[in-house]
Design a protein around this motif. Structure first.
Motif, PDB file in Angstrom:
ATOM      1  N   ARG A   1       0.817  -1.214   0.000  1.00  0.00           N
ATOM      2  CA  ARG A   1       0.000   0.000   0.000  1.00  0.00           C
ATOM      3  C   ARG A   1       0.852   1.266   0.000  1.00  0.00           C
ATOM      4  NH1 ARG A   1      -5.298  -0.953   0.530  1.00  0.00           N
ATOM      5  NH2 ARG A   1      -5.943  -2.997   1.301  1.00  0.00           N
ATOM      6  N   GLY A   2       2.026   1.219   0.600  1.00  0.00           N
ATOM      7  CA  GLY A   2       2.851   2.421   0.681  1.00  0.00           C
ATOM      8  C   GLY A   2       3.894   2.539  -0.414  1.00  0.00           C
ATOM      9  N   GLN A   3       3.980   1.555  -1.296  1.00  0.00           N
ATOM     10  CA  GLN A   3       5.026   1.554  -2.311  1.00  0.00           C
ATOM     11  C   GLN A   3       4.578   2.320  -3.546  1.00  0.00           C
ATOM     12  OE1 GLN A   3       6.493  -2.325  -3.422  1.00  0.00           O
ATOM     13  NE2 GLN A   3       7.569  -1.546  -5.211  1.00  0.00           N
ATOM     14  N   ARG A   4       5.164   3.489  -3.753  1.00  0.00           N
ATOM     15  CA  ARG A   4       4.836   4.312  -4.926  1.00  0.00           C
ATOM     16  C   ARG A   4       5.994   4.333  -5.925  1.00  0.00           C
ATOM     17  NH1 ARG A   4       4.391   9.607  -3.226  1.00  0.00           N
ATOM     18  NH2 ARG A   4       5.396   9.060  -1.261  1.00  0.00           N
ATOM     19  N   TRP A   5       6.912   3.404  -5.788  1.00  0.00           N
ATOM     20  CA  TRP A   5       8.001   3.276  -6.762  1.00  0.00           C
ATOM     21  C   TRP A   5       7.888   1.902  -7.426  1.00  0.00           C
ATOM     22  CZ3 TRP A   5      11.087  -0.897  -5.718  1.00  0.00           C
ATOM     23  CH2 TRP A   5      11.138  -1.352  -4.389  1.00  0.00           C
ATOM     24  N   GLY A   6       8.422   1.826  -8.631  1.00  0.00           N
ATOM     25  CA  GLY A   6       8.317   0.575  -9.385  1.00  0.00           C
ATOM     26  C   GLY A   6       9.476   0.424 -10.354  1.00  0.00           C
ATOM     27  N   LEU A   7       9.186  -0.094 -11.557  1.00  0.00           N
ATOM     28  CA  LEU A   7      10.234  -0.369 -12.533  1.00  0.00           C
ATOM     29  C   LEU A   7      11.007   0.880 -12.979  1.00  0.00           C
ATOM     30  CD1 LEU A   7       8.570  -3.144 -14.714  1.00  0.00           C
ATOM     31  CD2 LEU A   7      10.475  -3.393 -13.118  1.00  0.00           C
ATOM     32  N   PRO A   8      10.369   2.047 -13.155  1.00  0.00           N
ATOM     33  CA  PRO A   8      11.164   3.235 -13.511  1.00  0.00           C
ATOM     34  C   PRO A   8      12.216   3.570 -12.454  1.00  0.00           C
ATOM     35  CG  PRO A   8       8.860   3.630 -14.002  1.00  0.00           C
ATOM     36  CD  PRO A   8       8.908   2.332 -13.231  1.00  0.00           C
ATOM     37  N   ALA A   9      11.860   3.441 -11.183  1.00  0.00           N
ATOM     38  CA  ALA A   9      12.816   3.716 -10.113  1.00  0.00           C
ATOM     39  C   ALA A   9      13.952   2.702 -10.126  1.00  0.00           C
ATOM     40  CB  ALA A   9      12.110   3.703  -8.758  1.00  0.00           C
ATOM     41  N   ALA A  10      13.613   1.430 -10.329  1.00  0.00           N
ATOM     42  CA  ALA A  10      14.649   0.397 -10.387  1.00  0.00           C
ATOM     43  C   ALA A  10      15.566   0.628 -11.584  1.00  0.00           C
ATOM     44  CB  ALA A  10      14.000  -0.983 -10.473  1.00  0.00           C
TER      45      ALA A  10
END
Length: 276
Positions: free
Chosen positions: A50-59
């Motif tokens: 629920r708190g994760q607003r980062w994904g593949l672009p951040a990685a």
């Protein structure tokens, strides 16, 4: 924490795609009437969801910074035996790791939740045991595969960083410590922290949601980890190590386990650099 097997028959957009695979994911404790999640990476993914607003672009940003740093290093440094080289190989990974932590703090739940860091000594010891077990698998299998490869192919220099034999003793110690501890911490934060977490996030009904399957995540991170090292003669060895280290991460839900496994796997190369 809600058990992944709860709520059968209800459609929940926050439920991971693997949440219904209870027969494979759980180990039954005889006499207790309870089930313990065996692949704890799934519990960790649910906790941070629920708190994760980062994904593949951040990685991709984190890995891109790391790669760009190494490309610049190759243009600037001409000798593996120099102090500039020893310090220079640390900077890209340290920078990328710092960015990963900053992203976790600003757009996620923080490193404790996002990267599965332990909250107690018993939890830490559990991660340590998992890391040592799978690190041992990586070491034993890696040695066997390396011996097979060396017996079948001609390799000009089978030892990475072979030129450091002419480096000063102090720099050798620094480099050996980096290989043994620094590199595993940074690389696991990037690969089994950011990239792993970004892939696990792709579990909602969306194009390519299958990327969130734990075995797909394991395979992708292991392959990229092996390719990233650009040591083609021992690609099979790196793949083996990547899978073993990844299973430690999948088993525990924490990069502490994968860092431990990675560090154990790097012990022999660190000793080679130190004693060469």
């Amino acid at each position: 924490m809600t058990d992944p097997g709860d709520g059968a028959g209800r459609a929940d957009p926050d439920r991971p795609s693997w949440a219904g695979l209870a027969p494979m994911n759980h180990v039954h404790q005889q006499g207790s009437g309870l089930s313990e999640t065996y692949w704890r990476a799934e519990q960790a993914a649910l906790e941070r969801r629920r708190g994760q607003r980062w994904g593949l672009p951040a990685a991709a940003l984190v890995l891109g910074l790391n790669l760009a740093g190494f490309l610049v290093l190759g243009l600037v440094v001409t000798s593996d035996a120099s102090a500039v080289f020893v310090v220079g190989i640390m900077i890209p990974s340290l920078l990328a790791t710092g960015v990963a932590v900053a992203i976790s703090k600003s757009r996620g739940n923080g490193p404790v939740v996002d990267f599965g860091l332990p909250r107690s000594i018993p939890e830490f010891l559990g991660h340590l045991r998992s890391g040592l077990a799978w690190g041992g698998v990586a070491v034993v299998g890696g040695i066997v595969l390396a011996l097979i490869l060396l017996s079948r192919i001609e390799v000009g220099d089978p030892t990475p960083l072979g030129a450091v034999t002419d480096t000063a003793v102090g720099l050798k110690i620094v480099l050996a410590l980096w290989i043994w501890l620094g590199a595993p911490i940074c690389e696991e934060t990037m690969f089994r922290g950011m990239l792993w977490g970004a892939l696990e996030k792709r579990t909602r009904p969306m194009p390519m949601a299958w990327l969130g399957n734990r075995w797909v995540v394991l395979a992708i991170t292991a392959v990229l980890f092996a390719v990233w090292h650009r040591e083609w003669w021992r690609l099979v060895v790196l793949l083996w190590g990547g899978f073993a280290i990844g299973i430690a991460r999948m088993r525990s839900g924490s990069i502490v386990a994968s860092i431990t496994a990675h560090s154990l796997n790097n012990t022999l190369p660190a000793l080679v650099v130190l004693l060469a």
